[in-house]
Design a protein around this motif. Sequence first.
Motif, PDB file in Angstrom:
ATOM      1  N   LYS A   5       0.832  -1.207   0.000  1.00 42.37           N
ATOM      2  CA  LYS A   5       0.000   0.000   0.000  1.00 42.37           C
ATOM      3  C   LYS A   5       0.864   1.254   0.000  1.00 42.37           C
ATOM      4  O   LYS A   5       0.525   2.258  -0.638  1.00 42.37           O
ATOM      5  CB  LYS A   5      -0.925  -0.011   1.221  1.00 42.37           C
ATOM      6  N   GLU A   6       1.986   1.186   0.702  1.00 41.36           N
ATOM      7  CA  GLU A   6       2.883   2.341   0.764  1.00 41.36           C
ATOM      8  C   GLU A   6       3.502   2.626  -0.603  1.00 41.36           C
ATOM      9  O   GLU A   6       3.611   3.784  -1.021  1.00 41.36           O
ATOM     10  CB  GLU A   6       3.985   2.090   1.800  1.00 41.36           C
ATOM     11  N   GLN A   7       3.901   1.572  -1.297  1.00 39.23           N
ATOM     12  CA  GLN A   7       4.485   1.758  -2.631  1.00 39.23           C
ATOM     13  C   GLN A   7       3.452   2.305  -3.613  1.00 39.23           C
ATOM     14  O   GLN A   7       3.758   3.186  -4.426  1.00 39.23           O
ATOM     15  CB  GLN A   7       5.064   0.435  -3.135  1.00 39.23           C
ATOM     16  N   ILE A   8       2.232   1.787  -3.529  1.00 37.81           N
ATOM     17  CA  ILE A   8       1.161   2.287  -4.394  1.00 37.81           C
ATOM     18  C   ILE A   8       0.919   3.769  -4.130  1.00 37.81           C
ATOM     19  O   ILE A   8       0.789   4.572  -5.063  1.00 37.81           O
ATOM     20  CB  ILE A   8      -0.131   1.472  -4.173  1.00 37.81           C
ATOM     21  N   LYS A   9       0.891   4.141  -2.862  1.00 35.62           N
ATOM     22  CA  LYS A   9       0.681   5.544  -2.502  1.00 35.62           C
ATOM     23  C   LYS A   9       1.814   6.418  -3.029  1.00 35.62           C
ATOM     24  O   LYS A   9       1.573   7.505  -3.581  1.00 35.62           O
ATOM     25  CB  LYS A   9       0.570   5.674  -0.979  1.00 35.62           C
ATOM     26  N   LEU A  10       3.057   5.951  -2.873  1.00 34.72           N
ATOM     27  CA  LEU A  10       4.208   6.714  -3.354  1.00 34.72           C
ATOM     28  C   LEU A  10       4.148   6.907  -4.866  1.00 34.72           C
ATOM     29  O   LEU A  10       4.393   8.006  -5.377  1.00 34.72           O
ATOM     30  CB  LEU A  10       5.508   6.001  -2.971  1.00 34.72           C
ATOM     31  N   ILE A  11       3.826   5.832  -5.581  1.00 37.87           N
ATOM     32  CA  ILE A  11       3.768   5.902  -7.043  1.00 37.87           C
ATOM     33  C   ILE A  11       2.670   6.858  -7.495  1.00 37.87           C
ATOM     34  O   ILE A  11       2.888   7.713  -8.366  1.00 37.87           O
ATOM     35  CB  ILE A  11       3.543   4.495  -7.634  1.00 37.87           C
ATOM     36  N   GLU A  12       1.493   6.739  -6.903  1.00 42.43           N
ATOM     37  CA  GLU A  12       0.389   7.613  -7.304  1.00 42.43           C
ATOM     38  C   GLU A  12       0.695   9.068  -6.966  1.00 42.43           C
ATOM     39  O   GLU A  12       0.329   9.983  -7.717  1.00 42.43           O
ATOM     40  CB  GLU A  12      -0.906   7.147  -6.647  1.00 42.43           C
ATOM     41  N   ASN A  13       1.395   9.304  -5.869  1.00 37.37           N
ATOM     42  CA  ASN A  13       1.773  10.676  -5.522  1.00 37.37           C
ATOM     43  C   ASN A  13       2.782  11.244  -6.511  1.00 37.37           C
ATOM     44  O   ASN A  13       2.725  12.430  -6.853  1.00 37.37           O
ATOM     45  CB  ASN A  13       2.343  10.730  -4.102  1.00 37.37           C
ATOM     46  N   VAL A  14       3.719  10.404  -6.965  1.00 35.13           N
ATOM     47  CA  VAL A  14       4.680  10.851  -7.982  1.00 35.13           C
ATOM     48  C   VAL A  14       3.940  11.298  -9.238  1.00 35.13           C
ATOM     49  O   VAL A  14       4.227  12.358  -9.811  1.00 35.13           O
ATOM     50  CB  VAL A  14       5.681   9.723  -8.328  1.00 35.13           C
ATOM     51  N   ILE A  15       2.978  10.496  -9.664  1.00 30.51           N
ATOM     52  CA  ILE A  15       2.215  10.808 -10.878  1.00 30.51           C
ATOM     53  C   ILE A  15       1.432  12.107 -10.699  1.00 30.51           C
ATOM     54  O   ILE A  15       1.485  13.010 -11.547  1.00 30.51           O
ATOM     55  CB  ILE A  15       1.257   9.649 -11.218  1.00 30.51           C
ATOM     56  N   LYS A  16       0.713  12.214  -9.591  1.00 32.98           N
ATOM     57  CA  LYS A  16      -0.133  13.395  -9.370  1.00 32.98           C
ATOM     58  C   LYS A  16       0.705  14.656  -9.178  1.00 32.98           C
ATOM     59  O   LYS A  16       0.378  15.715  -9.732  1.00 32.98           O
ATOM     60  CB  LYS A  16      -1.042  13.154  -8.160  1.00 32.98           C
ATOM     61  N   ASP A  17       1.775  14.539  -8.405  1.00 29.96           N
ATOM     62  CA  ASP A  17       2.624  15.713  -8.165  1.00 29.96           C
ATOM     63  C   ASP A  17       3.267  16.196  -9.459  1.00 29.96           C
ATOM     64  O   ASP A  17       3.404  17.404  -9.690  1.00 29.96           O
ATOM     65  CB  ASP A  17       3.714  15.385  -7.142  1.00 29.96           C
TER      66      ASP A  17
END
Length: 257
Positions: A5-17
Amino acid sequence: MPLTKEQIKLIENVIKDSLRKKFQTYNPETKNMPFHYRLLGRDRMVLFSFIHSLNTTFGTSIFEPVAEILASLNFEFAQKQYVVGDAISEQAQFEIQRIMNELTIGKNPNKAKEIERIRKVCNKGTMNKLKTVKVDLFVQSADETVHLFDLKTAKPNISNFKDFKRTLLEWIAIFLAKNPNAKVESYIAIPCNPYEPRPYERWTLKGMLDLDNELKVGKDLWDFFGNDGTYEELLNCFERAGIELRPEIDAYFSRFK
């Protein structure tokens, strides 16, 4: 092993940011295109221009950090924009040129043999100083094998393949100059297969690259960084990020109607 879940959150934040930052800094081309605007609408032309601009930065702003996050699953160490060195031996440069000459006249590439040829001369002759050489992504596995990646667009220019090959060999020589006994590989990495569901048209690269040992495309690339199924999970991350950002995207481009 699926993404955490942490990796998914990090990846999605990279995309959105990355996309939000692009909105803040992007300036649509100012040239007047009255016929296009009237035919297609200015908002669509701005969207087209935005996508083109985004494509040029996708590698450094999204793919590199995402690959770094994913590689933490399977590798002991992962770092984007890693400095491999700043020197190469003169004899290694000569050997690389000989390899390139052989490939140009039709010899089949064999990366394992090419690496060993370079290893034998990696510290022979004058050590020529270079500008600091960085690779897009450096990963090291538990058995200490080093993997160096050069991320490219989905359909790289065929005329550049010779330069790509030379770069991969030079990275090997530069790394071996400091670590002559290291196990090291270098690759062209292409984030997605534009021909999917058909296989990537690898014939366009044949002759210069050892296709089984120097090229990773789409699913093979992302599953290499993570595990089986990582590519599909990554696509889901992009989809969820896109759904969340949809109102912001629509609001941004509505300004140009």
